[in-house]
Scaffold this motif. Sequence first.
Motif, PDB file in Angstrom:
ATOM      1  N   ALA A 519       0.854  -1.187   0.000  1.00  0.00           N
ATOM      2  CA  ALA A 519       0.000   0.000   0.000  1.00  0.00           C
ATOM      3  C   ALA A 519       0.888   1.234   0.000  1.00  0.00           C
ATOM      4  CB  ALA A 519      -0.936  -0.005   1.196  1.00  0.00           C
ATOM      5  N   ARG A 520       0.410   2.282  -0.706  1.00  0.00           N
ATOM      6  CA  ARG A 520       1.108   3.560  -0.698  1.00  0.00           C
ATOM      7  C   ARG A 520       0.099   4.648  -1.062  1.00  0.00           C
ATOM      8  NH1 ARG A 520       2.521   1.248  -5.613  1.00  0.00           N
ATOM      9  NH2 ARG A 520       2.170   2.608  -7.449  1.00  0.00           N
ATOM     10  N   VAL A 521       0.491   5.875  -0.780  1.00  0.00           N
ATOM     11  CA  VAL A 521      -0.362   7.028  -1.055  1.00  0.00           C
ATOM     12  C   VAL A 521       0.201   7.771  -2.253  1.00  0.00           C
ATOM     13  CG1 VAL A 521      -1.269   9.209  -0.175  1.00  0.00           C
ATOM     14  CG2 VAL A 521      -1.056   7.237   1.350  1.00  0.00           C
ATOM     15  N   GLU A 522      -0.670   8.025  -3.242  1.00  0.00           N
ATOM     16  CA  GLU A 522      -0.309   8.796  -4.431  1.00  0.00           C
ATOM     17  C   GLU A 522      -1.278   9.957  -4.549  1.00  0.00           C
ATOM     18  OE1 GLU A 522      -0.277   6.329  -7.838  1.00  0.00           O
ATOM     19  OE2 GLU A 522       1.414   5.090  -7.175  1.00  0.00           O
ATOM     20  N   GLY A 523      -0.814  11.135  -4.153  1.00  0.00           N
ATOM     21  CA  GLY A 523      -1.686  12.298  -4.180  1.00  0.00           C
ATOM     22  C   GLY A 523      -2.790  12.172  -3.162  1.00  0.00           C
ATOM     23  N   ASP A 524      -4.025  12.258  -3.618  1.00  0.00           N
ATOM     24  CA  ASP A 524      -5.170  12.113  -2.717  1.00  0.00           C
ATOM     25  C   ASP A 524      -5.804  10.729  -2.847  1.00  0.00           C
ATOM     26  OD1 ASP A 524      -6.077  12.375  -5.259  1.00  0.00           O
ATOM     27  OD2 ASP A 524      -7.686  13.810  -4.808  1.00  0.00           O
ATOM     28  N   ALA A 525      -5.019   9.730  -3.271  1.00  0.00           N
ATOM     29  CA  ALA A 525      -5.549   8.387  -3.471  1.00  0.00           C
ATOM     30  C   ALA A 525      -4.665   7.371  -2.760  1.00  0.00           C
ATOM     31  CB  ALA A 525      -5.639   8.053  -4.958  1.00  0.00           C
ATOM     32  N   LEU A 526      -5.300   6.305  -2.328  1.00  0.00           N
ATOM     33  CA  LEU A 526      -4.603   5.168  -1.731  1.00  0.00           C
ATOM     34  C   LEU A 526      -4.533   4.059  -2.776  1.00  0.00           C
ATOM     35  CD1 LEU A 526      -3.412   3.652   0.766  1.00  0.00           C
ATOM     36  CD2 LEU A 526      -5.770   2.863   1.209  1.00  0.00           C
ATOM     37  N   VAL A 527      -3.307   3.545  -2.995  1.00  0.00           N
ATOM     38  CA  VAL A 527      -3.107   2.492  -3.988  1.00  0.00           C
ATOM     39  C   VAL A 527      -2.756   1.211  -3.253  1.00  0.00           C
ATOM     40  CG1 VAL A 527      -1.800   1.735  -6.000  1.00  0.00           C
ATOM     41  CG2 VAL A 527      -2.345   4.162  -5.710  1.00  0.00           C
ATOM     42  N   LEU A 528      -3.645   0.202  -3.378  1.00  0.00           N
ATOM     43  CA  LEU A 528      -3.424  -1.122  -2.796  1.00  0.00           C
ATOM     44  C   LEU A 528      -3.052  -2.068  -3.932  1.00  0.00           C
ATOM     45  CD1 LEU A 528      -6.564  -1.209  -0.465  1.00  0.00           C
ATOM     46  CD2 LEU A 528      -4.216  -0.719   0.216  1.00  0.00           C
ATOM     47  N   THR A 529      -1.945  -2.823  -3.736  1.00  0.00           N
ATOM     48  CA  THR A 529      -1.457  -3.725  -4.795  1.00  0.00           C
ATOM     49  C   THR A 529      -1.309  -5.128  -4.236  1.00  0.00           C
ATOM     50  OG1 THR A 529      -0.222  -1.907  -5.785  1.00  0.00           O
ATOM     51  CG2 THR A 529       0.350  -4.138  -6.486  1.00  0.00           C
TER      52      THR A 529
END
Length: 636
Positions: A519-529
Amino acid sequence: MLLNRRGGGAPVCAVYALRKFTMFGPVRHLVRAYVDALVHSSARSDPLAAARHRVFIATRLTGVLAAFAFLPVLLVLHGAPTLVEALAFAWCLTPLIAIWDLSRTGNFERAYLISVLAFGGLIATIAASTGGINSFAAPWLAVLPLSSTISASRRVAVAAILIALAIAFGLWAAGSLGWLPTSAIASPALYLFGVISAACVAAAVGLGAGSLTRLSEQSKLLGEARYRMLAKNMTDVITRHGKNGAVSFISPGAEQLLGVPTVQLLGHGLFDRVHVADRPAFLTALADAASKGVDASVEYRLRCGPLAYDDAAPRPPKFVWVETRCRALDESQGADRARSGPQVVAVTRDISRRKSDEHALESARTEAERANDAKSRFLATMSHELRTPLNAIIGFSEMLTHEADLALDSAKREDYARLIRESGEHLLGVVNGILDLTRIESGHFIIVPEPFAVGPLIEACREMMTLKAVQAGVILRADFPLDLPEMVADKRALRQVLINLLSNAIKFTDRRGSVTLSARVEGDALVLTVSDNGIGIAENDLERLGHPFFQARSSYDRPYEGTGLGLSVVKGLVELHDGRIEISSRLGEGTKVKVRLPLDCERAMPARPPVVESLPSRNIPESKSIPQTDKVKRSA
């Protein structure tokens, strides 16, 4: 019986005279109706032909009536007629035979020949008994060919000229040989009467011919005006094609259809706008109509607007679907047929709406077939996924009920109870998956956004799936920073998304493989991989991922257990949060699933619709996204 039909147009010549001399309206209408009733039915549809018939009938009837009206005057002045005079008056009835034949058969040329022969015979009889070529009746011979001009027939005109010349030569020869009576009447009054009567007949013929000419011009102008009005106001396009399909005429409707002046469509301008793939069919239809004389129909695409653009920015051409029905022109139409070859007239109609409806029907049929296939897959899947755990539950519970008879020890009882529980949990998972998918697709899945910490939720999901990973011989890792911010979303839905993705990754990863949740934060979004190094997904199957009850196959082409609902539920839950899901995979190299969610789903949900797209992967060469389905309804 002769008064039951009326023709169109005003009578000319004698009928015009009768109208002027008749002072009573009813009598005038009666005479006109009588003449109209004698016109043959084959000529009533053509105003010019009907007018010719009326002129012929009216002039002959007038001549017969005038002759018998003069009979009492002759009896008073000269007493009883001689044999020649009696025969002359009897011969005056022969025009009635021509009228009867014309009214019965409609053969205008034959009736005119009968009339010319009768008139020539009358002139010859009177002239032979009154001085031959010097008779007062001789000037009538000039009227004989003149009267044939009304017939508009070369054969009748030539026959009248030959008859007039034959009578004149015969009278001259007979007089020269002394075969005619010597007592010739040479009264100046009779000469004057002959000249005046011939002039009157010639004037009547001239008036009749002039009236027919004016009527012909008026009919032509009226027909042209009607055609122009129809061509200008019709939405269909009328074209005339000559040699090699070149357009020699096109109606103004083409400008409204194609958006260009009609002058640009003449020649091969229309053919240049036919779609390249449709040109063979277009030319084949024109060739069949021209050479075989059969009606042909073809559907094709026409390009609208200018063929070239002035600006440098390329724009895709716009085509419109049309249908053209064409047929060969009759040989009697068009005087230039022999020079330019066979002519074809075509009517072109815009069928874009019909094509759109056909496309919609085809799409609906395809969708119905897809739904039917989905139903069949659902029944096939459910018959296995429900029957297998139910059979286990029923079988092991029946064995437990006969525990004494089977002498089961405590280890077997515990093992049977565990199998019953696992079967029940599996059955419950299947039912929950179906219910969740149904609620998502129907818009009844309620999203309850709340703030929560993302890190503890990810760790809880990893711990929950650790036992399943250990049983499958797969290493499960979690990689995320400890300072992940809080997010506002439905915590229960996000947990289900992670569990389903991890469960799929573990299931399709071989032993000694690995699954990583990051998981990481990109801008105002959370990206789950969620990534794995398992069997991967074939390129053809990537397009169908996310469809209910669809399962991709492994490299060994064997199906894995499960309903195929997990990824469909994940996709629906992500869309409800206005997020997007990206899948990249390659057969035999593993799969990577990215879920991108707004950190504040409650604020972002009304802002933009959900999308599913494919992004290039750094580690995996080939990638493809799940196809986007209809937008999922949202309830709050």
